[in-house]
Write a protein that holds these residues in place. Structure first.
Motif, PDB file in Angstrom:
ATOM      1  N   GLU A  54       0.838  -1.209   0.000  1.00 43.43           N
ATOM      2  CA  GLU A  54       0.000   0.000   0.000  1.00 43.43           C
ATOM      3  C   GLU A  54       0.869   1.254   0.000  1.00 43.43           C
ATOM      4  O   GLU A  54       0.594   2.200  -0.756  1.00 43.43           O
ATOM      5  N   ASP A  55       1.905   1.278   0.842  1.00 41.14           N
ATOM      6  CA  ASP A  55       2.814   2.430   0.883  1.00 41.14           C
ATOM      7  C   ASP A  55       3.459   2.658  -0.488  1.00 41.14           C
ATOM      8  O   ASP A  55       3.566   3.795  -0.956  1.00 41.14           O
ATOM      9  N   GLU A  56       3.879   1.571  -1.112  1.00 39.67           N
ATOM     10  CA  GLU A  56       4.512   1.672  -2.423  1.00 39.67           C
ATOM     11  C   GLU A  56       3.535   2.237  -3.453  1.00 39.67           C
ATOM     12  O   GLU A  56       3.893   3.129  -4.232  1.00 39.67           O
ATOM     13  N   ALA A  57       2.314   1.736  -3.462  1.00 47.73           N
ATOM     14  CA  ALA A  57       1.314   2.196  -4.441  1.00 47.73           C
ATOM     15  C   ALA A  57       1.023   3.685  -4.268  1.00 47.73           C
ATOM     16  O   ALA A  57       0.959   4.436  -5.250  1.00 47.73           O
ATOM     17  N   VAL A  58       0.881   4.134  -3.026  1.00 44.36           N
ATOM     18  CA  VAL A  58       0.607   5.548  -2.769  1.00 44.36           C
ATOM     19  C   VAL A  58       1.786   6.408  -3.222  1.00 44.36           C
ATOM     20  O   VAL A  58       1.603   7.450  -3.860  1.00 44.36           O
ATOM     21  N   ALA A  59       3.002   5.985  -2.907  1.00 46.65           N
ATOM     22  CA  ALA A  59       4.187   6.751  -3.301  1.00 46.65           C
ATOM     23  C   ALA A  59       4.317   6.818  -4.822  1.00 46.65           C
ATOM     24  O   ALA A  59       4.600   7.878  -5.391  1.00 46.65           O
ATOM     25  N   ARG A  60       4.106   5.692  -5.489  1.00 49.14           N
ATOM     26  CA  ARG A  60       4.208   5.685  -6.958  1.00 49.14           C
ATOM     27  C   ARG A  60       3.112   6.551  -7.583  1.00 49.14           C
ATOM     28  O   ARG A  60       3.371   7.270  -8.554  1.00 49.14           O
ATOM     29  N   ASP A  61       1.898   6.507  -7.020  1.00 48.28           N
ATOM     30  CA  ASP A  61       0.819   7.350  -7.535  1.00 48.28           C
ATOM     31  C   ASP A  61       1.133   8.828  -7.352  1.00 48.28           C
ATOM     32  O   ASP A  61       0.885   9.640  -8.243  1.00 48.28           O
ATOM     33  N   ALA A  62       1.678   9.183  -6.192  1.00 49.70           N
ATOM     34  CA  ALA A  62       2.032  10.587  -5.942  1.00 49.70           C
ATOM     35  C   ALA A  62       3.117  11.053  -6.897  1.00 49.70           C
ATOM     36  O   ALA A  62       3.048  12.150  -7.454  1.00 49.70           O
ATOM     37  N   ALA A  63       4.134  10.223  -7.101  1.00 45.38           N
ATOM     38  CA  ALA A  63       5.215  10.589  -8.018  1.00 45.38           C
ATOM     39  C   ALA A  63       4.682  10.723  -9.442  1.00 45.38           C
ATOM     40  O   ALA A  63       5.037  11.668 -10.155  1.00 45.38           O
ATOM     41  N   LYS A  64       3.823   9.798  -9.839  1.00 45.63           N
ATOM     42  CA  LYS A  64       3.252   9.834 -11.185  1.00 45.63           C
ATOM     43  C   LYS A  64       2.366  11.068 -11.361  1.00 45.63           C
ATOM     44  O   LYS A  64       2.432  11.751 -12.378  1.00 45.63           O
ATOM     45  N   HIS A  65       1.569  11.376 -10.336  1.00 45.80           N
ATOM     46  CA  HIS A  65       0.654  12.511 -10.402  1.00 45.80           C
ATOM     47  C   HIS A  65       1.405  13.825 -10.591  1.00 45.80           C
ATOM     48  O   HIS A  65       0.984  14.701 -11.339  1.00 45.80           O
ATOM     49  N   HIS A  66       2.520  13.954  -9.897  1.00 42.91           N
ATOM     50  CA  HIS A  66       3.297  15.196  -9.964  1.00 42.91           C
ATOM     51  C   HIS A  66       4.451  15.125 -10.951  1.00 42.91           C
ATOM     52  O   HIS A  66       5.125  16.123 -11.185  1.00 42.91           O
ATOM     53  N   GLY A  67       4.691  13.949 -11.500  1.00 38.81           N
ATOM     54  CA  GLY A  67       5.779  13.801 -12.462  1.00 38.81           C
ATOM     55  C   GLY A  67       7.153  13.850 -11.831  1.00 38.81           C
ATOM     56  O   GLY A  67       8.159  13.942 -12.519  1.00 38.81           O
ATOM     57  N   GLN A  68       7.204  13.812 -10.503  1.00 37.06           N
ATOM     58  CA  GLN A  68       8.480  13.887  -9.787  1.00 37.06           C
ATOM     59  C   GLN A  68       8.402  12.997  -8.559  1.00 37.06           C
ATOM     60  O   GLN A  68       7.361  12.910  -7.918  1.00 37.06           O
TER      61      GLN A  68
END
Length: 131
Positions: A13-27
């Protein structure tokens, strides 16, 4: 659900949230009012340009890149715990001295309870894992 399965699910779950946040902001690297910067700049409504607040420092410090490093570290600990348990079972099953291996299993079990304690507010957390 055992502690290992519980931790695997929370880490995923932590990984999915972090990857989604990075993808959302492109960074995946976040910074506090950093100029020049690479990554997302974090601020809150009380920020003064060029300054930071405890909130923004906390958010930037826990950016997706850091969470993904923590995910990798936690998975490595889980892998060590599995290997130690398998080795201990092998030693015991073959009638070999297993005290040292048992000590490693015990130490890693305590480590897993420490890791699980960070998710104590999760509904699947088992109070028997409490320190």
């Amino acid at each position: 659900m055992g502690i290992v399965e519980f931790l695997e699910a929370r880490i995923a779950e932590d990984e999915a949230v972090a990857r989604d946040a990075a993808k959302h902001h492109g960074q995946d690297g976040w910074h506090v009012n950093a100029v020049p910067h690479e990554g997302l700049i974090v601020w809150d409504s009380t920020d003064v340009p060029g300054h930071s607040t405890p909130t923004t420092v906390h958010l930037a410090r826990h950016d997706p890149a850091r969470i993904l490093r923590e995910v990798a570290a936690k998975r490595a600990i889980l892998a060590q715990a599995r290997e130690a348990e398998e080795y201990y079972a092998h030693m015991r099953g073959n009638g070999l001295p297993a005290a040292k291996a048992g000590g490693h299993v015990d130490a890693l079990t305590v480590t897993l309870t420490h890791l699980a304690s960070t998710y104590a507010d999760h509904p699947d957390y088992d109070e028997s894992w409490a320190l």
